[in-house]
Scaffold this motif. Structure first.
Motif, PDB file in Angstrom:
ATOM      1  N   ALA A  82     -24.224  87.635 -18.935  1.00 63.68           N
ATOM      2  CA  ALA A  82     -25.266  87.121 -18.534  1.00 63.68           C
ATOM      3  C   ALA A  82     -25.722  85.757 -20.002  1.00 63.68           C
ATOM      4  N   TYR A  83     -26.110  84.491 -19.523  1.00 66.80           N
ATOM      5  CA  TYR A  83     -26.528  83.934 -20.199  1.00 66.80           C
ATOM      6  C   TYR A  83     -27.988  82.849 -19.963  1.00 66.80           C
ATOM      7  N   GLY A  84     -28.892  82.755 -20.242  1.00 69.16           N
ATOM      8  CA  GLY A  84     -30.208  81.925 -20.083  1.00 69.16           C
ATOM      9  C   GLY A  84     -29.790  80.746 -20.306  1.00 69.16           C
ATOM     10  N   THR A  85     -29.703  80.080 -18.915  1.00 67.16           N
ATOM     11  CA  THR A  85     -29.203  79.032 -19.259  1.00 67.16           C
ATOM     12  C   THR A  85     -29.672  78.028 -17.866  1.00 67.16           C
ATOM     13  N   ASP A  86     -30.617  76.760 -18.540  1.00 70.47           N
ATOM     14  CA  ASP A  86     -30.669  75.536 -17.186  1.00 70.47           C
ATOM     15  C   ASP A  86     -30.097  74.666 -17.441  1.00 70.47           C
ATOM     16  N   ILE A  87     -29.258  74.865 -15.508  1.00 66.41           N
ATOM     17  CA  ILE A  87     -28.614  73.564 -15.154  1.00 66.41           C
ATOM     18  C   ILE A  87     -28.897  72.243 -15.608  1.00 66.41           C
ATOM     19  N   THR A  88     -30.051  71.720 -15.645  1.00 69.18           N
ATOM     20  CA  THR A  88     -30.349  71.057 -15.518  1.00 69.18           C
ATOM     21  C   THR A  88     -30.486  70.801 -17.289  1.00 69.18           C
ATOM     22  N   ASP A  89     -30.365  70.956 -18.582  1.00 69.86           N
ATOM     23  CA  ASP A  89     -29.956  70.835 -20.236  1.00 69.86           C
ATOM     24  C   ASP A  89     -28.336  70.408 -20.297  1.00 69.86           C
ATOM     25  N   ALA A  90     -28.556  70.022 -20.395  1.00 69.46           N
ATOM     26  CA  ALA A  90     -26.581  69.163 -20.436  1.00 69.46           C
ATOM     27  C   ALA A  90     -26.173  70.140 -21.791  1.00 69.46           C
ATOM     28  N   ALA A  91     -27.027  69.917 -22.969  1.00 69.35           N
ATOM     29  CA  ALA A  91     -27.293  70.974 -24.208  1.00 69.35           C
ATOM     30  C   ALA A  91     -26.656  73.049 -23.828  1.00 69.35           C
ATOM     31  N   ALA A  92     -27.540  72.664 -23.226  1.00 69.32           N
ATOM     32  CA  ALA A  92     -28.137  74.660 -22.718  1.00 69.32           C
ATOM     33  C   ALA A  92     -26.195  74.772 -22.013  1.00 69.32           C
ATOM     34  N   LEU A  93     -25.382  73.915 -21.180  1.00 65.01           N
ATOM     35  CA  LEU A  93     -24.756  74.047 -20.080  1.00 65.01           C
ATOM     36  C   LEU A  93     -23.528  74.789 -21.393  1.00 65.01           C
ATOM     37  N   GLU A  94     -23.197  73.367 -22.142  1.00 64.94           N
ATOM     38  CA  GLU A  94     -22.467  73.150 -23.150  1.00 64.94           C
ATOM     39  C   GLU A  94     -21.998  74.377 -24.543  1.00 64.94           C
ATOM     40  N   THR A  95     -23.436  74.746 -24.879  1.00 67.11           N
ATOM     41  CA  THR A  95     -23.767  75.731 -25.457  1.00 67.11           C
ATOM     42  C   THR A  95     -22.723  77.076 -24.540  1.00 67.11           C
ATOM     43  N   MET A  96     -23.669  77.162 -23.354  1.00 65.78           N
ATOM     44  CA  MET A  96     -23.031  78.388 -22.754  1.00 65.78           C
ATOM     45  C   MET A  96     -21.804  78.310 -22.672  1.00 65.78           C
ATOM     46  N   VAL A  97     -20.859  77.389 -22.181  1.00 61.71           N
ATOM     47  CA  VAL A  97     -19.701  77.217 -21.679  1.00 61.71           C
ATOM     48  C   VAL A  97     -18.438  77.663 -23.549  1.00 61.71           C
ATOM     49  N   SER A  98     -19.544  77.333 -24.849  1.00 61.27           N
ATOM     50  CA  SER A  98     -18.715  77.743 -25.798  1.00 61.27           C
ATOM     51  C   SER A  98     -18.699  79.211 -26.413  1.00 61.27           C
ATOM     52  N   SER A  99     -19.726  79.418 -25.573  1.00 57.87           N
ATOM     53  CA  SER A  99     -19.830  80.764 -26.300  1.00 57.87           C
ATOM     54  C   SER A  99     -18.873  81.919 -25.218  1.00 57.87           C
ATOM     55  N   LEU A 148     -23.719  68.503 -13.461  1.00 59.19           N
ATOM     56  CA  LEU A 148     -23.614  68.701 -15.061  1.00 59.19           C
ATOM     57  C   LEU A 148     -23.112  70.167 -16.021  1.00 59.19           C
ATOM     58  N   ALA A 149     -22.787  71.067 -15.189  1.00 59.89           N
ATOM     59  CA  ALA A 149     -21.874  71.835 -15.102  1.00 59.89           C
ATOM     60  C   ALA A 149     -20.875  71.831 -14.510  1.00 59.89           C
ATOM     61  N   CYS A 150     -20.346  70.963 -14.138  1.00 57.02           N
ATOM     62  CA  CYS A 150     -19.145  71.296 -14.083  1.00 57.02           C
ATOM     63  C   CYS A 150     -18.440  69.917 -15.280  1.00 57.02           C
ATOM     64  N   ARG A 151     -19.215  68.956 -15.981  1.00 57.24           N
ATOM     65  CA  ARG A 151     -18.925  68.266 -16.788  1.00 57.24           C
ATOM     66  C   ARG A 151     -18.574  68.679 -17.789  1.00 57.24           C
ATOM     67  N   ALA A 152     -19.385  70.335 -18.095  1.00 62.64           N
ATOM     68  CA  ALA A 152     -19.306  70.990 -19.394  1.00 62.64           C
ATOM     69  C   ALA A 152     -18.245  71.820 -19.080  1.00 62.64           C
TER      70      ALA A 152
END
Ligand SMILES: NC(=O)c1ccc[n+]([C@@H]2O[C@H](COP(=O)([O-])OP(=O)(O)OC[C@H]3O[C@@H](n4cnc5c(N)ncnc54)[C@H](O)[C@@H]3O)[C@@H](O)[C@H]2O)c1
Length: 277
Positions: A82-99, A148-152
């Motif tokens: 699990a990751y704490g992720t706000d889908i309105t936050d593009a940077a947070a989504l990208e960090t989650m995807v990288s992890s 944003l989630a799709c973009r990431a």
């Protein structure tokens, strides 16, 4: 909700009514992200995808809830994080995807389930009593967050030439419903979004489909008013009973599996035969 009790080529699960259900393991070695998987329907999707063999990543605003669902799945012998992720936050989504890619090497499935709905509540008011700020927030989470989630995630799918995106709309987008025009408008937007993205990603081996649930008892501790509201929805159904999360998980798992590899841009309404088309 279901518990895995045995498994070989299929898992045998015990559904909430106690019945044993054979589940195919179509998602072995797949990595699936479920946004908003810490509560309600997202939790049920996460459980089903994990039961079919996927490693499930719960990307959830409510980090504790996401972690608790992931821990629950691991206790059942399934695999999840699990990751704490706000889908309105593009940077947070990208960090989650990288992890996720660092840990698992791939992303195959994205379920765009997170929305302003019940956990992050919306006001239920007539169209001219909804505040502009809430309108913007609804579009930001339900529409822009999905984009944003799709973009990431899509760049990772493109690398492998394979991916399954499942968007979540709502039966209200087909039927209309008073007192939540911002929500219904956002869910209607998901229908067009699904078709455009399907056309843009088909050549990359990525399917994009959508599930539109009817009114579903997704609340963890429903009060009498909520139960009555969910019961009200049974009136116009061909199958006249309250809809539960388990009614939806098969549709999401189908669109997540190779069984739907030549199906894209489609919306499946799962509502017991209320809206028919
Ligand atoms: N339950 C129904 O009757 C019904 C009917 C049609 C469609 N839907 C749709 O199904 C989905 C799930 O509905 P539910 O009933 O489980 O609702 P819910 O409110 O219980 O679950 C939504 C989840 O999304 C999370 N979330 C909200 N904002 C987020 C953000 N910015 N970033 C990450 N996570 C966020 C919440 O924490 C919650 O876990 C939603 O898209 C909803 O619109 C539900």
């Amino acid at each position: 909700m279901s518990d895995r009790v045995a498994g070989d080529e299929t898992s045998v699960l015990v559904a909430s009514d106690g019945a044993a259900v054979a589940i195919p393991e179509r998602l072995q070695n797949r990595v699936a992200i479920v946004t908003g998987g810490g509560h309600g329907l997202g939790r049920a999707y996460a459980t089903r995808l994990a039961s079919e063999g996927a490693h499930v990543v719960i990307a959830e605003l409510d980090r504790d809830a996401g972690e608790s669902v992931a821990a629950e799945l691991r206790e059942r012998g399934l695999t999840a994080s699990a990751y704490g992720t706000d889908i309105t936050d593009a940077a947070a989504l990208e960090t989650m995807v990288s992890s996720v890619v660092e840990a698992h090497g791939r992303i195959d499935i994205l379920v765009n389930n997170a929305a302003m709905f019940s956990r992050v509540p919306m006001s239920r008011s007539l169209f001219d009593a909804i505040e502009p700020d809430e309108w913007d927030r609804m579009m930001s989470v339900n529409l822009k967050g999905t984009w944003l989630a799709c973009r990431a995630v899509v760049p990772e799918m493109r690398k492998r030439g394979y991916g399954k995106i499942i968007n979540i709309s709502s039966g209200t987008a087909f039927k209309g419903m008073t007192t939540r025009i911002h929500y219904v408008t956002s869910k209607a937007g998901i229908l067009g979004y699904t078709k455009v993205l399907a056309r843009e990603l088909g050549a990359d081996g990525i399917t994009v489909n959508c599930v539109a649930p009817g009114s579903t008892l997704s609340e963890e501790a429903p009060d009498a008013a909520t139960l009555a509201f969910r019961k009200d929805a049974t009136g116009d159904r061909a199958i006249p009973r309250v809809q539960v999360a388990d009614d939806l998980v098969g549709a999401v798992a189908f669109f997540a599996s190779a069984d739907s590899d030549f199906i894209t841009g489609q919306t499946l309404v799962v509502d017991g035969g209320s809206y028919m088309h």
